[in-house]
Design a protein around this motif. Structure first.
Motif, PDB file in Angstrom:
ATOM      1  N   TYR A 172       7.159 -10.444  46.694  1.00 17.54           N
ATOM      2  CA  TYR A 172       8.632  -9.789  46.880  1.00 17.54           C
ATOM      3  C   TYR A 172       9.173  -8.492  47.048  1.00 17.54           C
ATOM      4  O   TYR A 172       9.792  -8.716  46.437  1.00 17.54           O
ATOM      5  N   LEU A 211      11.544 -13.149  52.883  1.00 17.97           N
ATOM      6  CA  LEU A 211      10.218 -14.124  52.533  1.00 17.97           C
ATOM      7  C   LEU A 211       9.688 -15.247  53.433  1.00 17.97           C
ATOM      8  O   LEU A 211       8.463 -15.695  53.568  1.00 17.97           O
ATOM      9  N   VAL A 240       3.769 -15.578  50.557  1.00 13.79           N
ATOM     10  CA  VAL A 240       4.815 -16.254  50.314  1.00 13.79           C
ATOM     11  C   VAL A 240       4.590 -17.627  50.090  1.00 13.79           C
ATOM     12  O   VAL A 240       4.760 -18.299  51.428  1.00 13.79           O
ATOM     13  N   PHE A 298       7.815 -21.605  46.994  1.00 13.81           N
ATOM     14  CA  PHE A 298       8.309 -20.313  46.723  1.00 13.81           C
ATOM     15  C   PHE A 298       9.323 -21.754  47.048  1.00 13.81           C
ATOM     16  O   PHE A 298      10.121 -22.252  48.300  1.00 13.81           O
ATOM     17  N   MET A 350       7.076 -12.432  41.523  1.00 13.78           N
ATOM     18  CA  MET A 350       8.223 -12.168  42.036  1.00 13.78           C
ATOM     19  C   MET A 350       9.048 -10.826  41.802  1.00 13.78           C
ATOM     20  O   MET A 350       9.283 -10.045  42.364  1.00 13.78           O
ATOM     21  N   VAL A 359      14.497  -9.231  50.708  1.00 11.69           N
ATOM     22  CA  VAL A 359      14.972  -8.571  49.069  1.00 11.69           C
ATOM     23  C   VAL A 359      15.666  -7.126  49.335  1.00 11.69           C
ATOM     24  O   VAL A 359      14.775  -5.982  50.047  1.00 11.69           O
ATOM     25  N   LYS A 398      16.128  -4.796  43.097  1.00 14.30           N
ATOM     26  CA  LYS A 398      15.116  -5.741  42.016  1.00 14.30           C
ATOM     27  C   LYS A 398      15.590  -4.936  40.632  1.00 14.30           C
ATOM     28  O   LYS A 398      15.045  -3.972  41.208  1.00 14.30           O
TER      29      LYS A 398
END
Length: 322
Positions: free
Chosen positions: A182, A188, A203, A206, A293, A308, A311
């Motif tokens: 992640y 993803l 992944v 999820f 994540m 992604v 973050k």
């Protein structure tokens, strides 16, 4: 001459391995915390009384591991260092043997998320490592400091200070290096594809579920998605709610689809939504997946068609580019 060469090669191999192993965990100590919590659980070592101290155990062992690697390379306090390396390796040997023999912990986390080894692979790696350490123990008189005077001592203490600073930084913000599926830049949907060798997809588990269905397939096709991760509401830092509220309102105004994501009970989430006047609904996801994540509670993940892009820990959400 041969004995000296073998000793120095062993010294370099042991030091380099401990530094590498310690570093990949140093940049993400919360990952090691989760691993210790798994070891301390009732199903493994049945030492649940130690679970609240898992992060402390993780930090102490990580810093000790990487610092001892530095100390053996520069030759500082060689007798203390070699005996400490042996003791630490014996602890790791027991844990990996226990994991492998009883099939309790399928990933020991000895190299964090950077390199995945099976329990038996890790066990045999530790056996070989202890062999090199025993060579150092037998020929300890051949381990001389690389620098004269107080230089080894100064390097050791500066290294310790640097490692502790890194720990403080990543606990306050996010890991310096993200080895997980992640990480920023990872897609993803691509991560959900199972490898041809039959191993598990990077992944997995999820799902973003409301009361009726899994919204993950829909959300992974959208360009502007903000997910506010609160893996366990009872452990969520309440100081983060005001910042989360501000940034989510800003995101909504800019056209983002915003959802909170948690593994907590829906009733508790409704109470939190009303108490903090949060402008989004909550979806359910597996707690382990959410911990993987992002190492923050709460934290924010920005997606663009499943990729992604950003973050942030709640402390840094003002830095998000929306």
């Amino acid at each position: 001459m041969m004995q000296k060469a073998i000793t120095q090669i062993s010294r370099i191999l042991v030091g380099a391995l401990f530094i590498f192993s310690g570093f990949v965990k140093l940049v993400d100590p919360i990952g090691s915390q989760y691993k210790f919590q798994e070891y301390f659980s009732e199903a493994v070592l049945n030492l649940e009384i130690l679970i609240p101290y898992a992060l402390l155990f993780a930090i102490v062992l990580i810093v000790a591991e990487i610092l001892l690697g530095v100390m053996i390379l520069i030759g500082y306090k060689s007798k203390f260092t070699v005996w400490s390396l042996l003791l630490l390796s014996l602890v790791f040997l027991f844990l990996t043997w226990y994991s492998a023999y009883y099939n309790k912990v399928t990933d020991c986390g000895c190299f964090g998320d950077a390199i995945k080894l099976t329990p038996w692979e890790t066990f045999y790696k530790n056996v070989i490592l202890i062999g090199f350490i025993l060579i150092l123990l037998i020929k300890i008189k051949l381990i001389k400091p690389l620098f004269k005077g107080n230089a080894p001592k100064v390097i050791t203490f500066l290294s310790l200070a640097g490692f502790l600073f890194i720990v403080q930084h990543v606990l306050t913000h996010l890991p310096l290096i993200d080895f997980r599926a992640y990480a920023i830049g990872k897609n993803l949907q691509e991560g959900m594809i199972y490898p041809k060798d039959g191993s598990i997809a990077p992944v997995h588990d999820f799902m973003l579920e409301d009361e009726q269905r899994d919204l993950a397939p829909i959300l992974l096709e959208k360009e502007k998605v903000m997910l506010v991760i609160m893996y366990n509401l009872s452990k969520t830092d309440a100081a983060g709610f005001p910042e989360i509220k501000k940034v989510s309102e800003k995101a909504i105004k800019k056209g983002y689809t915003v959802y909170g994501v948690s593994a907590s009970f829906s009733d508790d989430l409704l109470v939190a939504k009303e108490k903090y006047n949060l402008p989004f609904e909550f979806l359910f996801c597996d707690e382990t997946t959410l911990k993987t994540m992002i190492r923050a509670n709460p934290g924010v993940v920005i997606l663009n068609k499943g990729t992604v892009t950003q973050k942030k820990n709640w402390i840094d959400v003002k830095e998000l580019k929306l």
